[in-house]
Scaffold this motif. Structure first.
Motif, PDB file in Angstrom:
ATOM      1  N   UNK A 179       0.830  -1.211   0.000  1.00  0.00           N
ATOM      2  CA  UNK A 179       0.000   0.000   0.000  1.00  0.00           C
ATOM      3  C   UNK A 179       0.866   1.263   0.000  1.00  0.00           C
ATOM      4  N   UNK A 180       2.105   1.129  -0.469  1.00  0.00           N
ATOM      5  CA  UNK A 180       2.967   2.307  -0.525  1.00  0.00           C
ATOM      6  C   UNK A 180       2.299   3.421  -1.334  1.00  0.00           C
ATOM      7  N   UNK A 181       1.801   3.063  -2.515  1.00  0.00           N
ATOM      8  CA  UNK A 181       0.902   3.972  -3.253  1.00  0.00           C
ATOM      9  C   UNK A 181      -0.499   3.504  -2.926  1.00  0.00           C
ATOM     10  N   UNK A 182      -1.392   4.403  -2.509  1.00  0.00           N
ATOM     11  CA  UNK A 182      -2.747   3.947  -2.201  1.00  0.00           C
ATOM     12  C   UNK A 182      -3.715   5.078  -2.526  1.00  0.00           C
ATOM     13  N   UNK A 183      -3.767   5.411  -3.820  1.00  0.00           N
ATOM     14  CA  UNK A 183      -4.575   6.551  -4.248  1.00  0.00           C
ATOM     15  C   UNK A 183      -6.053   6.205  -4.337  1.00  0.00           C
ATOM     16  N   UNK A 213     -18.139  11.768   1.422  1.00  0.00           N
ATOM     17  CA  UNK A 213     -18.977  12.821   2.010  1.00  0.00           C
ATOM     18  C   UNK A 213     -19.711  13.644   0.961  1.00  0.00           C
ATOM     19  N   UNK A 214     -19.050  13.906  -0.167  1.00  0.00           N
ATOM     20  CA  UNK A 214     -19.684  14.705  -1.204  1.00  0.00           C
ATOM     21  C   UNK A 214     -20.697  13.883  -1.996  1.00  0.00           C
ATOM     22  N   UNK A 215     -20.565  12.567  -1.912  1.00  0.00           N
ATOM     23  CA  UNK A 215     -21.531  11.705  -2.574  1.00  0.00           C
ATOM     24  C   UNK A 215     -20.935  10.756  -3.597  1.00  0.00           C
ATOM     25  N   UNK A 216     -19.669  10.988  -3.969  1.00  0.00           N
ATOM     26  CA  UNK A 216     -19.029  10.124  -4.963  1.00  0.00           C
ATOM     27  C   UNK A 216     -18.879   8.700  -4.437  1.00  0.00           C
ATOM     28  N   UNK A 217     -18.793   7.756  -5.387  1.00  0.00           N
ATOM     29  CA  UNK A 217     -18.336   6.414  -5.047  1.00  0.00           C
ATOM     30  C   UNK A 217     -16.833   6.539  -4.835  1.00  0.00           C
ATOM     31  N   UNK A 218     -16.329   6.036  -3.724  1.00  0.00           N
ATOM     32  CA  UNK A 218     -14.901   6.142  -3.455  1.00  0.00           C
ATOM     33  C   UNK A 218     -14.252   4.783  -3.669  1.00  0.00           C
ATOM     34  N   UNK A 219     -13.328   4.728  -4.620  1.00  0.00           N
ATOM     35  CA  UNK A 219     -12.550   3.510  -4.825  1.00  0.00           C
ATOM     36  C   UNK A 219     -11.229   3.740  -4.101  1.00  0.00           C
ATOM     37  N   UNK A 220     -10.995   2.939  -3.085  1.00  0.00           N
ATOM     38  CA  UNK A 220      -9.967   3.256  -2.103  1.00  0.00           C
ATOM     39  C   UNK A 220      -8.695   2.453  -2.342  1.00  0.00           C
ATOM     40  N   UNK A 221      -7.699   3.076  -2.964  1.00  0.00           N
ATOM     41  CA  UNK A 221      -6.394   2.451  -2.972  1.00  0.00           C
ATOM     42  C   UNK A 221      -5.953   1.792  -4.253  1.00  0.00           C
ATOM     43  N   UNK A 257     -22.825   9.847   9.673  1.00  0.00           N
ATOM     44  CA  UNK A 257     -21.991  10.145   8.511  1.00  0.00           C
ATOM     45  C   UNK A 257     -20.593  10.475   9.019  1.00  0.00           C
ATOM     46  N   UNK A 258     -19.591  10.046   8.265  1.00  0.00           N
ATOM     47  CA  UNK A 258     -18.231  10.229   8.770  1.00  0.00           C
ATOM     48  C   UNK A 258     -17.202  10.255   7.657  1.00  0.00           C
ATOM     49  N   UNK A 259     -15.971  10.491   8.045  1.00  0.00           N
ATOM     50  CA  UNK A 259     -14.877  10.695   7.083  1.00  0.00           C
ATOM     51  C   UNK A 259     -13.929   9.489   7.122  1.00  0.00           C
ATOM     52  N   UNK A 260     -12.704   9.654   6.660  1.00  0.00           N
ATOM     53  CA  UNK A 260     -11.805   8.499   6.472  1.00  0.00           C
ATOM     54  C   UNK A 260     -10.970   8.118   7.691  1.00  0.00           C
ATOM     55  N   UNK A 261     -10.572   9.102   8.472  1.00  0.00           N
ATOM     56  CA  UNK A 261      -9.716   8.800   9.617  1.00  0.00           C
ATOM     57  C   UNK A 261      -8.414   8.131   9.219  1.00  0.00           C
ATOM     58  N   UNK A 262      -7.955   7.226  10.051  1.00  0.00           N
ATOM     59  CA  UNK A 262      -6.652   6.591   9.830  1.00  0.00           C
ATOM     60  C   UNK A 262      -6.668   5.638   8.647  1.00  0.00           C
ATOM     61  N   UNK A 263      -7.837   5.354   8.111  1.00  0.00           N
ATOM     62  CA  UNK A 263      -7.912   4.441   6.965  1.00  0.00           C
ATOM     63  C   UNK A 263      -7.343   5.075   5.704  1.00  0.00           C
ATOM     64  N   UNK A 264      -7.525   6.372   5.549  1.00  0.00           N
ATOM     65  CA  UNK A 264      -7.015   6.952   4.307  1.00  0.00           C
ATOM     66  C   UNK A 264      -6.650   8.425   4.382  1.00  0.00           C
ATOM     67  N   UNK A 265      -6.944   9.103   5.517  1.00  0.00           N
ATOM     68  CA  UNK A 265      -6.695  10.543   5.553  1.00  0.00           C
ATOM     69  C   UNK A 265      -5.260  10.817   5.995  1.00  0.00           C
ATOM     70  N   UNK A 266      -4.706  11.939   5.516  1.00  0.00           N
ATOM     71  CA  UNK A 266      -3.331  12.270   5.895  1.00  0.00           C
ATOM     72  C   UNK A 266      -3.252  13.353   6.978  1.00  0.00           C
ATOM     73  N   UNK A 267      -4.379  13.985   7.338  1.00  0.00           N
ATOM     74  CA  UNK A 267      -4.314  14.987   8.410  1.00  0.00           C
ATOM     75  C   UNK A 267      -5.292  14.719   9.563  1.00  0.00           C
TER      76      UNK A 267
END
Lengths: 79, 431, 370
Positions: B92-96, B133-141, C136-146
């Motif tokens: 997960x070094x890159x995890x965009x 939060x904005x509503x998009x589908x988030x593809x994580x990583x 409703x919530x945000x990413x936290x340690x799973x993906x946020x950098x701040x």
């Protein structure tokens, strides 16, 4: 809206700057003493041509050359 | 011993667990690899779990921001992340993240959803957020080099999925379920949101403004997408004429509901009266503020009026830098059938003004504060309306326009002598 | 990529799929023609159209972070029961739309057993019986950098504690809980009945070597919203004025050489009494009632206890339909702090530059007389 025009020389000046760091349009315009709208148009055209690219802070966006961004990201990734 | 002792405590309790979701992904990902499926990020879900366990131990994040966008032609929709634990979790070094523009109202066919999941199984971690939060589908990583091919696979789907917004652009607009499921919708939230999204694809994909701009669409003042709190431009359905009453349905409610106590007494302006004998209600519509309480209470008996449209609230934003704001009234009412055209016209004027004089990272709401509501109303061509305020100003420090001033002989003569009453030009300081 | 290189399937700017193409036929048929709705049991909303068509919307809570493999399971269930359609809500709940009432029990059983998502998150305003919906919530340690706190772990701990209110409808009014893992508030939680906001309490530390390796000095300095960062040109590094810093983390975004994390000092503030709906009371910002609680992974006991005591102070004492802000306005803040067992401290008195004076007189909702 009137068509925004610029010279090839202006474009080169913008391109040179974009290869040095990431920029906001406003600062680029200030440093180059050019009109903001013109700089915006040049940057968008350069992006279209693949000679400039975006760098994003997530909330805001900057512009530089793809070469610079690639190098910058490599440094950031490797820490 | 388990590699994730802290995270192992999390599935405790009845609420569905994100840890279980990541573990499941890890197991299924291994299985998919074993089955010979093409998986570009093998082991990434397990590595993510490992990194989060370390965060739980260290009580801090281990992500660094990356500025990469890397999809040909687009300047937004990708959020770059690098792990600062690359030696421990190289997977997960890159995890965009890729933000994918969700179908308006979050309606899905399983056919469309499955295809998108297949793409993400191949190119990414197999982990998603439904929704961001904005509503998009988030593809994580995923890794930098997979962003482009992943998007190319998304554009080949039927239906194709496009990327959402990020950075200084138009963020992915969102809308409540509106007329698809709800009788309260005072305009077609889904269609207007979709049309705005399509009209401004360039603004969504190619950031060029001082900061972000958000549209959100709610069909009634209940505001199920929380537009009032977070959209630069919140479009809230409302109506102007009388609430529609079905007295027969009122009688049905009267069988078991204490209408006097729960409807009449809770009306914020005392605009409702109830005749307990006839079991009928009466509404003084001239005093009704269209808050929705009585309609929420008796959805079968009461409906918004027929003259429907929307209020536009402007300027909402989160706290940084000047404090949080709830959007305030910019346009009290736009009839439903004029909504799309009027919004486009207004948005384009705002964007031009803001792009021209907005400071870096200045939201539209903050710019209006800095320049004054008068200038803003001029920009959008909106007449002042008493519905914009709770009460008129309490100070007399007003600026009058040149044409509002009376020609004065005294001042004219002084000016002719070369005496100026305004002796210097005020210039905005640039930061 | 140049024009001539683009393959025939290539396209950009095509936008989201058209929503009507992804919508159950019965919704398309009755689009804009719904007559009324009623909640027939926790998690199940019956919606009746003018045509006489009836649908049952069955709602389930999710952890927001979902595996693609779970989504495939949800798709299998939607294929079996709902002709291949499903939707999500604006608060991370997933909804199945049934046309056959007799299938409700089987559907709920299948989702709860196979996927583990609970049915609930609804409220019956006519009867004045309210359920708690998802956080409703945000990413936290799973993906946020701040982040100053984790997000998913805290949400899980709170929802485990308040679970009975999600699956039932026994609250006096609506209660929206939200969480943002730092004050940048990707989740915009500043108008919720209860909100949890991660806060940093110390300025970033400048790692000179890392700054030199990774960062653009002027861009980093310029990103600071309070102009607290100076470029030290000679030393090729940056300097932070701790007095001016608001701990937003913008500098860390621009420059990974300036981490602002302090595990023992990062934590959460708790706010309450905000809302966005116009029903009865106009929209209102949330107010800070607990200035700081520490990060206590994996279960955040102090934070959960504080949230629960705020929640219960309201749940046990509010009148029917009253939301947090209405309840507190009725009883007064002093009584609220007593009831919730919270300590009032100087931190809770606003000394930040307040919004411009003029804003106090602007209307923020849609409560108009015409």
């Amino acid at each position: 809206m009137a068509e925004i025009t610029y010279t090839e020389e202006d474009k080169q000046k913008v391109l040179e700057k974009l290869d040095q760091k990431t920029w906001k349009i406003k600062d680029l315009a200030k440093v180059l003493r050019m009109n903001k709208k013109v700089v915006q148009k040049i940057v968008m055209d350069l992006i279209e041509e693949g000679k400039a690219a975006y760098w994003s802070s997530g909330s805001t966006t900057y512009y530089a050359t793809p070469r610079y961004i690639e190098e910058y990201e490599r440094r950031r990734a490797e820490g | 011993m388990s590699e994730t002792p802290l995270l192992d405590q999390i599935p405790d309790g009845p609420w569905p667990s994100f840890v279980k979701e990541i573990k499941k992904t890890a197991e299924m990902q291994d299985k998919a690899v074993a089955e010979g499926k093409e998986i570009k990020m093998p082991g990434s879900a397990r590595a993510l779990l490992k990194q989060i366990e370390i965060s739980y131990k260290d009580k801090k994040t281990h992500w660094k921001h990356g500025g990469i966008v890397s999809v040909v032609g687009y300047g937004g929709g990708v959020i770059g992340r690098y792990s600062d634990l690359e030696d421990i979790v190289p997977e997960v070094h890159h995890f965009h993240t890729i933000r994918v523009n969700m179908p308006t109202g979050w309606f899905y066919s399983t056919k469309a959803l499955r295809q998108l999941m297949d793409v993400w199984e191949k190119w990414g971690s197999g982990i998603t957020n439904f929704h961001g939060s904005t509503g998009d589908i988030i593809l994580l990583g995923t890794r930098s080099e997979y962003l482009q091919p992943c998007f190319e696979d998304m554009m080949k789907l039927d239906p194709p999925f496009d990327i959402g917004g990020s950075g200084s652009d138009l963020r992915t607009p969102s809308a409540c379920m509106g007329p698809a499921l709800c009788e309260f919708a005072c305009y077609d939230t889904l269609q207007v949101c979709y049309d705005i999204t399509m009209e401004y694809q360039n603004e969504l994909h190619r950031p060029m403004w001082p900061y972000k701009f958000k549209f959100k669409f709610s069909g009634c003042p209940n505001d199920c997408v929380a537009a009032k709190a977070r959209a630069d431009c919140a479009v809230i359905g409302t109506w102007k004429d009388e609430i529609q009453i079905d007295q027969d349905a009122v009688k049905e409610y009267a069988e078991w509901m204490d209408i006097e106590e729960e409807v009449v007494k809770l009306c914020p302006t005392g605009a409702i009266s109830y005749d307990a004998e006839k079991k009928e209600i009466k509404i003084d519509n001239s005093n009704c503020v269209r808050c929705m309480h009585c309609i929420n209470k008796m959805p079968k008996a009461l409906k918004p009026g027929k003259e429907r449209g929307a209020t536009v609230l402007i300027g909402a934003k989160a706290p940084f830098v000047e404090g949080a704001i709830i959007g305030w009234v910019a346009v009290p009412f736009i009839p439903a059938d004029e909504l799309f055209d009027r919004l486009c016209e207004m948005a384009e004027k705002i964007w031009e003004w803001w792009d021209d004089i907005g400071k870096f990272r200045e939201r539209v709401g903050e710019l209006i504060w800095r320049r004054g509501i008068g200038e803003f109303l001029n920009v959008i061509g909106q007449e002042a309306d008493v519905r914009m305020i709770k009460h008129p100003r309490t100070n007399p420090f007003m600026f009058f326009k040149e044409e509002e001033l009376v020609q004065s002989e005294v001042v004219k003569k002084l000016k002719e002598k070369g005496i100026k009453w305004r002796s210097f030009e005020y210039e905005e300081e640039e930061i | 990529m140049q024009q001539q290189e683009k393959p025939p399937w290539w396209k950009t700017d095509f936008g989201p799929p058209y929503f009507k193409d992804l919508m159950h036929p019965v919704l398309k048929k009755n689009y804009g023609k719904w007559a009324y709705h009623e909640v027939i049991r926790p998690g199940v909303i019956k919606r009746v159209a003018e045509s006489g068509d009836v649908v049952y919307v069955v709602r389930f809570g999710t952890p927001r972070l979902i595996s693609i493999y779970t989504i495939r399971e949800l798709c299998d269930i939607a294929d079996k029961y709902c002709d291949g359609y499903l939707r999500w809500t604006s608060r991370h709940n997933v909804e199945f739309i049934l046309t056959d009432e007799s299938k409700i029990d089987d559907l709920i059983k299948e989702v709860e057993e196979k996927v583990g998502f609970p049915c609930g998150g609804t409220w019956d305003t006519p009867r004045g019986k309210y359920g708690l919906t998802n956080i409703i919530h945000t990413q936290g340690w799973i993906h946020c950098h701040t982040p100053a706190i984790d997000a998913s772990g805290i949400v899980k701990a709170i929802m485990d504690e308040l679970y009975e209110y999600f699956v039932d409808m026994k609250l006096p009014g609506l209660c929206r809980i939200s969480l943002a893992c730092c004050a940048n508030m990707c989740g915009a939680v500043h108008a919720s009945d209860i909100s949890i906001v991660g806060i940093h309490r110390t300025p970033p530390l400048v790692d000179d070597d890392a700054v030199r390796r990774m960062c653009e000095l002027p861009s980093t300095a310029a990103a600071c919203p309070t102009a607290a960062i100076k470029v030290k040109a000679k030393e090729k590094t940056l300097e932070v004025d701790g007095e001016k810093c608001m701990y937003c983390g913008n500098c860390y975004t621009m420059c990974p050489g300036m981490p602002l994390f302090d595990p023992e000092n990062d934590g959460a503030a708790i706010l309450c009494a905000g809302k966005v709906s116009d029903a009865r009371h106009p929209p209102e910002l949330s107010k800070v009632v607990v200035p700081w609680v520490p990060n206590e992974p994996p279960r955040w006991p102090t934070l959960v206890e504080k949230v629960k005591s705020i929640f219960m102070a309201w749940a046990n004492n509010a009148k029917k339909h009253e939301r947090m802000v209405e309840f507190i306005e009725r009883i007064g803040w002093e009584r609220f702090f007593d009831l919730a067992g919270l300590e009032f401290s100087w931190h809770l008195i606003d000394d930040f530059r307040v919004p411009p004076f003029m804003y106090a007189s602007y209307r923020v909702g849609t409560q108009f007389r015409w």
